[in-house]
Design a protein around this motif. Structure first.
Motif, PDB file in Angstrom:
ATOM      1  N   HIS A 119       3.346  30.124   8.519  1.00  0.00           N
ATOM      2  CA  HIS A 119       4.006  30.341   7.204  1.00  0.00           C
ATOM      3  C   HIS A 119       5.399  30.976   7.524  1.00  0.00           C
ATOM      4  O   HIS A 119       6.318  30.518   6.791  1.00  0.00           O
ATOM      5  CB  HIS A 119       3.512  31.557   6.542  1.00  0.00           C
ATOM      6  CG  HIS A 119       4.024  32.201   5.085  1.00  0.00           C
ATOM      7  ND1 HIS A 119       3.920  31.368   3.980  1.00  0.00           N
ATOM      8  CD2 HIS A 119       4.733  33.001   5.147  1.00  0.00           C
ATOM      9  CE1 HIS A 119       4.656  32.077   3.092  1.00  0.00           C
ATOM     10  NE2 HIS A 119       5.025  32.987   3.724  1.00  0.00           N
ATOM     11  N   TYR A 189       1.833  34.821   3.222  1.00  0.00           N
ATOM     12  CA  TYR A 189       0.731  33.962   3.472  1.00  0.00           C
ATOM     13  C   TYR A 189      -0.288  34.269   2.388  1.00  0.00           C
ATOM     14  O   TYR A 189      -0.932  33.503   2.413  1.00  0.00           O
ATOM     15  CB  TYR A 189       0.425  34.525   4.831  1.00  0.00           C
ATOM     16  CG  TYR A 189      -1.086  34.248   5.114  1.00  0.00           C
ATOM     17  CD1 TYR A 189      -1.478  32.682   5.454  1.00  0.00           C
ATOM     18  CD2 TYR A 189      -2.086  35.104   5.221  1.00  0.00           C
ATOM     19  CE1 TYR A 189      -2.787  32.688   5.988  1.00  0.00           C
ATOM     20  CE2 TYR A 189      -3.372  34.953   5.515  1.00  0.00           C
ATOM     21  CZ  TYR A 189      -3.741  33.495   5.775  1.00  0.00           C
ATOM     22  OH  TYR A 189      -5.249  33.166   5.972  1.00  0.00           O
ATOM     23  N   GLN A 192       0.547  32.190  -0.568  1.00  0.00           N
ATOM     24  CA  GLN A 192       0.128  30.665  -0.390  1.00  0.00           C
ATOM     25  C   GLN A 192      -1.419  30.506  -0.606  1.00  0.00           C
ATOM     26  O   GLN A 192      -1.832  29.695  -0.874  1.00  0.00           O
ATOM     27  CB  GLN A 192       0.720  30.412   1.263  1.00  0.00           C
ATOM     28  CG  GLN A 192      -0.399  29.923   2.029  1.00  0.00           C
ATOM     29  CD  GLN A 192       0.163  29.809   3.688  1.00  0.00           C
ATOM     30  OE1 GLN A 192       1.285  29.931   3.919  1.00  0.00           O
ATOM     31  NE2 GLN A 192      -0.728  29.012   4.242  1.00  0.00           N
TER      32      GLN A 192
END
Ligand code: GLN
Length: 308
Positions: A119, A189, A192
């Motif tokens: 990421h 992260y 996402q």
């Protein structure tokens, strides 16, 4: 088309499997409706078939990892990504605090340590986490063929209690595998992971991988061919965590699972598939999802090692 009827049979055959529990580390996932089930199939020529709870949205979780890996490769080039994240199956649980002996890299981009490092390799247009997350969201949306959104409830809950992923990020920082603030890396992260999708979105995303990176409906090249090869290779060896060996020998399709109960599979040159059911086995893979994929693969002859 006989396909929806067939998919309904696959779904109903898996319904009696009631082992496992939904992910319990955050409340929003723990209280998931375990009766929900869906399966979708998208061919590389752009036909999509789905049955069950195919419009129900759930967070992508670890299914986001292969797509962000593709974006990191596109931004940095494969060589630079490989300096920070390896490609060896770890055989350990997905959230294991571990780095590869000798190189200090996380073993692969599909375990959390590797996914946090991956990421952080995605470029942010303005240097902020939000900028990076927006690029990721834009890519995911183009893959799905519609605008996707972050589920803020999932994000908040997960970030509030992200001690383990924070631990991974600080370990990565100490090892020189990320250069940004560890908390910012985890924040991005977790965002996402919190992008909401349904199985039709996921089947399209997987079908784009199966189609060499070109979206089957829009015709847009979203992922470069060489990144697709890298992503599918890593999914073949690491996509199902520590059941990757069992999975690839049984089902024979590069795949990725997530803790909210989704699984995607991408069969190169043919199709993408996606399944959803929240109950997980002890390795974090959807129990009914695995059952549906096994049946699909056996019935349809999807195993990539079979000569047809
Ligand atoms: N958000 C989850 C985590 O970081 C994703 C893990 C998964 O889907 N296996 O723990």
């Amino acid at each position: 088309s006989p396909i929806p009827d067939y998919l309904t049979r696959v779904l109903e055959n898996a319904r009696p499997f009631d082992a496992g529990e939904p992910a319990c580390y955050i409340d929003v996932l723990a209280k998931a409706d375990t009766t929900r089930m869906a399966v979708a199939l998208a061919t590389v020529d752009g036909s999509v078939y789905s049955v069950g709870d195919d419009n129900i949205e759930f967070s992508m979780q670890s299914i986001s990892k292969p797509f962000v890996y593709a974006l990191a490769i596109q931004d940095q080039g494969l060589a630079k990504v490989l300096e920070k994240v390896g490609v060896e199956p770890s055989g350990d649980a997905f959230n294991r605090l571990s780095l590869e002996a000798g190189t200090n890299r996380p073993m692969n981009p599909m375990i959390n340590a590797g996914a946090v490092a991956t990421h952080a390799l995605v470029n942010s247009p303005d240097g902020t986490v939000e900028g990076r997350v927006n690029r990721i969201l834009d890519m995911m949306s183009r893959l799905a063929g519609r605008q996707l959104h972050v589920d803020e409830e999932v994000y908040e809950a997960e970030f509030k209690d992200a001690n383990r992923n924070m631990g991974l990020a600080y370990m990565l920082k100490a090892a020189g595998m990320i250069t940004c603030d560890p908390q910012e890396a985890v924040k991005g992260y977790v965002k996402q992971c919190s992008v909401n999708v349904n199985v039709r979105d996921l089947a399209m995303m997987a079908a784009t991988l199966a189609n060499g990176g070109v979206h089957p409906v829009s015709g847009e090249r979203i992922i470069p061919q060489d990144s697709v090869r890298q992503v599918l290779s890593v999914l073949t060896t690491c996509g199902m965590y520590n059941s990757s060996g069992d999975w690839i020998s049984n089902v024979g399709i590069p795949a990725k699972s997530g803790v909210s109960g989704g699984i995607i599979g991408a069969l190169p040159g043919q199709l993408g598939l996606a399944v959803f059911s929240p109950r997980l086995d002890e390795r974090g893979n959807s129990v009914r999802g695995v059952a549906m994929c096994k049946q699909l693969s056996h019935d349809m002859g999807f195993h990539m090692m079979d000569v047809s």
